[in-house]
Motif scaffolding. Structure first.
Motif, PDB file in Angstrom:
ATOM      1  N   ILE A   1       0.827  -1.202   0.000  1.00  0.00           N
ATOM      2  CA  ILE A   1       0.000   0.000   0.000  1.00  0.00           C
ATOM      3  C   ILE A   1       0.863   1.254   0.000  1.00  0.00           C
ATOM      4  N   ASP A   2       1.953   1.220   0.754  1.00  0.00           N
ATOM      5  CA  ASP A   2       2.857   2.366   0.855  1.00  0.00           C
ATOM      6  C   ASP A   2       4.265   1.898   0.506  1.00  0.00           C
ATOM      7  N   ARG A   3       4.751   2.301  -0.628  1.00  0.00           N
ATOM      8  CA  ARG A   3       6.066   1.842  -1.103  1.00  0.00           C
ATOM      9  C   ARG A   3       7.214   2.339  -0.212  1.00  0.00           C
ATOM     10  N   GLU A   4       7.075   3.520   0.369  1.00  0.00           N
ATOM     11  CA  GLU A   4       8.147   4.058   1.218  1.00  0.00           C
ATOM     12  C   GLU A   4       8.358   3.224   2.474  1.00  0.00           C
ATOM     13  N   THR A   5       7.267   2.808   3.087  1.00  0.00           N
ATOM     14  CA  THR A   5       7.371   2.054   4.339  1.00  0.00           C
ATOM     15  C   THR A   5       7.177   0.556   4.125  1.00  0.00           C
ATOM     16  N   ALA A   6       6.799   0.158   2.933  1.00  0.00           N
ATOM     17  CA  ALA A   6       6.509  -1.237   2.580  1.00  0.00           C
ATOM     18  C   ALA A   6       5.314  -1.786   3.361  1.00  0.00           C
ATOM     19  N   ARG A   7       4.436  -0.907   3.823  1.00  0.00           N
ATOM     20  CA  ARG A   7       3.222  -1.365   4.523  1.00  0.00           C
ATOM     21  C   ARG A   7       2.300  -2.048   3.525  1.00  0.00           C
ATOM     22  N   HIS A   8       1.682  -3.113   4.003  1.00  0.00           N
ATOM     23  CA  HIS A   8       0.702  -3.830   3.199  1.00  0.00           C
ATOM     24  C   HIS A   8      -0.511  -4.112   4.070  1.00  0.00           C
ATOM     25  N   ALA A   9      -1.478  -4.800   3.535  1.00  0.00           N
ATOM     26  CA  ALA A   9      -2.730  -5.025   4.262  1.00  0.00           C
ATOM     27  C   ALA A   9      -2.518  -5.741   5.592  1.00  0.00           C
ATOM     28  N   TRP A  10      -1.507  -6.566   5.684  1.00  0.00           N
ATOM     29  CA  TRP A  10      -1.284  -7.375   6.884  1.00  0.00           C
ATOM     30  C   TRP A  10      -0.506  -6.652   7.977  1.00  0.00           C
ATOM     31  N   THR A  11       0.132  -5.543   7.675  1.00  0.00           N
ATOM     32  CA  THR A  11       0.996  -4.874   8.647  1.00  0.00           C
ATOM     33  C   THR A  11       0.255  -4.526   9.932  1.00  0.00           C
ATOM     34  N   SER A  12      -0.924  -3.949   9.823  1.00  0.00           N
ATOM     35  CA  SER A  12      -1.692  -3.555  11.015  1.00  0.00           C
ATOM     36  C   SER A  12      -2.050  -4.759  11.875  1.00  0.00           C
ATOM     37  N   ALA A  13      -2.379  -5.866  11.248  1.00  0.00           N
ATOM     38  CA  ALA A  13      -2.732  -7.065  12.014  1.00  0.00           C
ATOM     39  C   ALA A  13      -1.523  -7.596  12.774  1.00  0.00           C
ATOM     40  N   TYR A  14      -0.361  -7.620  12.117  1.00  0.00           N
ATOM     41  CA  TYR A  14       0.856  -8.063  12.811  1.00  0.00           C
ATOM     42  C   TYR A  14       1.158  -7.147  13.996  1.00  0.00           C
ATOM     43  N   GLU A  15       1.019  -5.846  13.790  1.00  0.00           N
ATOM     44  CA  GLU A  15       1.260  -4.905  14.887  1.00  0.00           C
ATOM     45  C   GLU A  15       0.298  -5.157  16.041  1.00  0.00           C
ATOM     46  N   GLN A  16      -0.962  -5.435  15.711  1.00  0.00           N
ATOM     47  CA  GLN A  16      -1.962  -5.689  16.749  1.00  0.00           C
ATOM     48  C   GLN A  16      -1.662  -6.979  17.503  1.00  0.00           C
ATOM     49  N   VAL A  17      -1.284  -8.025  16.784  1.00  0.00           N
ATOM     50  CA  VAL A  17      -0.979  -9.307  17.436  1.00  0.00           C
ATOM     51  C   VAL A  17       0.227  -9.155  18.365  1.00  0.00           C
ATOM     52  N   GLU A  18       1.257  -8.446  17.905  1.00  0.00           N
ATOM     53  CA  GLU A  18       2.424  -8.206  18.764  1.00  0.00           C
ATOM     54  C   GLU A  18       2.010  -7.437  20.017  1.00  0.00           C
ATOM     55  N   HIS A  19       1.215  -6.397  19.825  1.00  0.00           N
ATOM     56  CA  HIS A  19       0.742  -5.576  20.940  1.00  0.00           C
ATOM     57  C   HIS A  19      -0.038  -6.435  21.947  1.00  0.00           C
ATOM     58  N   ASP A  20      -0.987  -7.229  21.448  1.00  0.00           N
ATOM     59  CA  ASP A  20      -1.814  -8.057  22.331  1.00  0.00           C
ATOM     60  C   ASP A  20      -0.988  -9.112  23.060  1.00  0.00           C
ATOM     61  N   ALA A  21      -0.040  -9.724  22.349  1.00  0.00           N
ATOM     62  CA  ALA A  21       0.801 -10.750  22.982  1.00  0.00           C
ATOM     63  C   ALA A  21       1.635 -10.143  24.105  1.00  0.00           C
ATOM     64  N   LEU A  22       2.160  -8.959  23.882  1.00  0.00           N
ATOM     65  CA  LEU A  22       2.944  -8.297  24.927  1.00  0.00           C
ATOM     66  C   LEU A  22       2.064  -7.898  26.111  1.00  0.00           C
ATOM     67  N   GLU A  23       0.862  -7.431  25.837  1.00  0.00           N
ATOM     68  CA  GLU A  23      -0.055  -7.111  26.935  1.00  0.00           C
ATOM     69  C   GLU A  23      -0.407  -8.361  27.732  1.00  0.00           C
ATOM     70  N   ASP A  24      -0.598  -9.481  27.036  1.00  0.00           N
ATOM     71  CA  ASP A  24      -0.895 -10.740  27.726  1.00  0.00           C
ATOM     72  C   ASP A  24       0.248 -11.152  28.650  1.00  0.00           C
ATOM     73  N   LEU A  25       1.461 -10.774  28.290  1.00  0.00           N
ATOM     74  CA  LEU A  25       2.629 -11.072  29.124  1.00  0.00           C
ATOM     75  C   LEU A  25       2.849 -10.000  30.193  1.00  0.00           C
ATOM     76  N   ASN A  26       1.906  -9.061  30.289  1.00  0.00           N
ATOM     77  CA  ASN A  26       1.980  -7.949  31.233  1.00  0.00           C
ATOM     78  C   ASN A  26       3.205  -7.066  30.968  1.00  0.00           C
TER      79      ASN A  26
END
Length: 181
Positions: free
Chosen positions: A52-77
């Motif tokens: 979607i963004d050539r400069e940052t190489a963001r694609h449709a899945w980037t937001s989901a990966y960021e969310q999963v990382e965020h949630d996993a870290l929150e689960d680990l407190n």
């Protein structure tokens, strides 16, 4: 690998596709689907727009990966680390839920992401249907020509393997936590 037959309702012809259990596990976690059947429905219907963004190489899945990382870290407190792993939209704005953003970008139906809204949706559905089930309706439905019962039975046979693959996926994408004292 699972073989997924699909019958065209117009012609009666059957075509098959293959998908790995690891793919089902990863897609389910990234999209936040409620069941493996819903995940397969998403796999069958998603339209990936690519980068979607050539400069940052963001694609449709980037937001989901960021969310999963965020949630996993929150689960680990790990609140501090989780605050550094937030989901963003392709425009750089904070996304309330990266999974919903990814669903939108893939052309899939969205899902309720707020737990209070999810509970309210279940209560409303129960009131309308006079049902007492706690299972929400899937937000992504199987395409015509797919036998939901057969697919559900097939996936149930592999539920333990899919769960193991899901756990491995989460472990693989979660940043390691180290004590930085």
């Amino acid at each position: 690998m699972l073989l997924m037959p699909r019958t065209n309702p117009d012609t009666g012809q059957t075509a098959c596709g293959m998908v790995s259990l690891e793919t089902i596990a990863a897609w389910g976690e990234l999209l936040g689907t409620g069941s493996d059947v819903e995940t397969v429905a998403a796999i069958m219907q998603a339209k990936d727009p690519g980068i979607i963004d050539r400069e940052t190489a963001r694609h449709a899945w980037t937001s989901a990966y960021e969310q999963v990382e965020h949630d996993a870290l929150e689960d680990l407190n790990q609140v501090r680390a989780a605050s550094l792993h937030r989901a963003f939209t392709p425009t750089g704005a904070l996304a309330p839920d990266g999974r919903a953003e990814t669903r939108r970008l893939l052309g899939l139906d969205s899902t309720v992401t707020d737990p209070y809204e999810a509970d309210a949706a279940i209560a409303a559905a129960q009131a309308v249907a006079e049902s007492t089930t706690d299972e929400p309706e899937p937000s992504i439905r199987l395409p015509a020509g797919v036998d939901a019962t057969s697919l559900e039975t097939l996936l149930a046979e592999h539920a333990a393997e899919i769960q193991t693959a899901r756990e491995k996926f989460i472990d693989a994408i979660t940043p390691p936590i180290t004590d930085r004292r």
